[in-house]
Design a protein around this motif. Sequence first.
Motif, short mmCIF file in Angstrom:
data_model
loop_
_atom_site.label_atom_id
_atom_site.label_comp_id
_atom_site.label_asym_id
_atom_site.label_seq_id
_atom_site.Cartn_x
_atom_site.Cartn_y
_atom_site.Cartn_z
N PHE A 87 2.73 10.70 9.34
CA PHE A 87 2.50 12.07 9.83
C PHE A 87 2.38 13.08 8.70
N GLU A 88 2.45 12.62 7.46
CA GLU A 88 2.49 13.55 6.33
C GLU A 88 1.20 13.51 5.52
N THR A 147 -2.06 12.46 -9.64
CA THR A 147 -1.82 11.17 -9.02
C THR A 147 -3.14 10.67 -8.47
N GLU A 148 -3.22 9.36 -8.22
CA GLU A 148 -4.46 8.79 -7.70
C GLU A 148 -4.55 8.86 -6.18
N PHE A 149 -3.46 9.25 -5.53
CA PHE A 149 -3.47 9.23 -4.07
C PHE A 149 -3.57 10.63 -3.49
N ALA A 150 -4.43 10.80 -2.50
CA ALA A 150 -4.51 12.01 -1.68
C ALA A 150 -4.92 11.57 -0.29
#
Length: 337
Positions: free
Chosen positions: A153-154, A145-148
């Motif tokens: 809160f996660e 995925t492109e998101f990190a």
Amino acid sequence: MLRKLGFLTIGLFDETDPRRGHESTLEIIELGERLGFDSAWLRHRHLQFGISSPVSVLAAASQRTSRIELGTAVIPLGWENPLRLAEDLATVDILSGGRLNPGVSVGPPMHYDRVKQALYPDAEPNFSFARVSRLLAAVRGEPVTEFAGTEGFERFSDRVQPHAPGLAARLWYGGGSLRSAAWAGANGMNLLTSSVVKAETGAAEPAGFAEIQLSHIRAFRAAHPDGDAARVSQGLVVIPTDSATPAQIAKYRAYAEERTPRTLTPQGPARMMFAPDIVGTSAEIAERLSAHVAFREVDEVAFALPFTFEHDDYVQILTDMAGSLGPALGWRPQTAR
């Protein structure tokens, strides 16, 4: 000289008492570890009375063993989402302490026309090698995925978690053709070759099983970055009878004889060739294997247990494999190394 000795089981169970069958499989794996086997492998069966979730069973086996390697031979990826499977494999590998050896294959699920609406009602998936490539990438820790980062809160990762270092090097491809063997080699996988191979088209009279299997092993290693050092495991059906009762020997020979006709010529439109089952004393089996040109090309095996035998039969066969057949092939139990 045989370096690694393993066994493969299908884990049959009674529909009315499935727990007993699964417990029997776990007990056989525990026995394999006590006998010094290097590996235990589970075969996959969907909508049948054999293990449908080998990764789950191996998770249980990982908590009842400490040394033996645990493999799947093989998971058909047509039934799986590669990303989700990568999560499961990594989780079990972590739980096992790095002992998991996942074997996979591609192609449409068996009887796809019967299960398509239940399995893929909304789309026509790709059953090509690209499916294995997706699994390899996810297991190797490449981004999915492109998101990190953090959202509220996660925390989120862009790669499969948990990440299991070393698992990618223990991925196997179950190949039965020149094309699949060469692809597995070119992509840096290990090769599982079994008692079924494809008689490649083009020759009026196909070569014998052993010669075909040898050509696959050599095509795999020619394409692999590690060359002749690339790992290949052979999975023939061998049934040692050293400590078997007369009744067991009669049953084993009848089983092999019933399956012999399919070994004589290529079967079906795919022209599949089956290896004869080998039944006899450990000395007799070792002699036959020494003449098998493909066996002479490998130094590790995962001998397949017959599908329909009883628990006590498997105990006898495994005990003879570890105590007599393995040593006759130059192998030493893990407990003696």
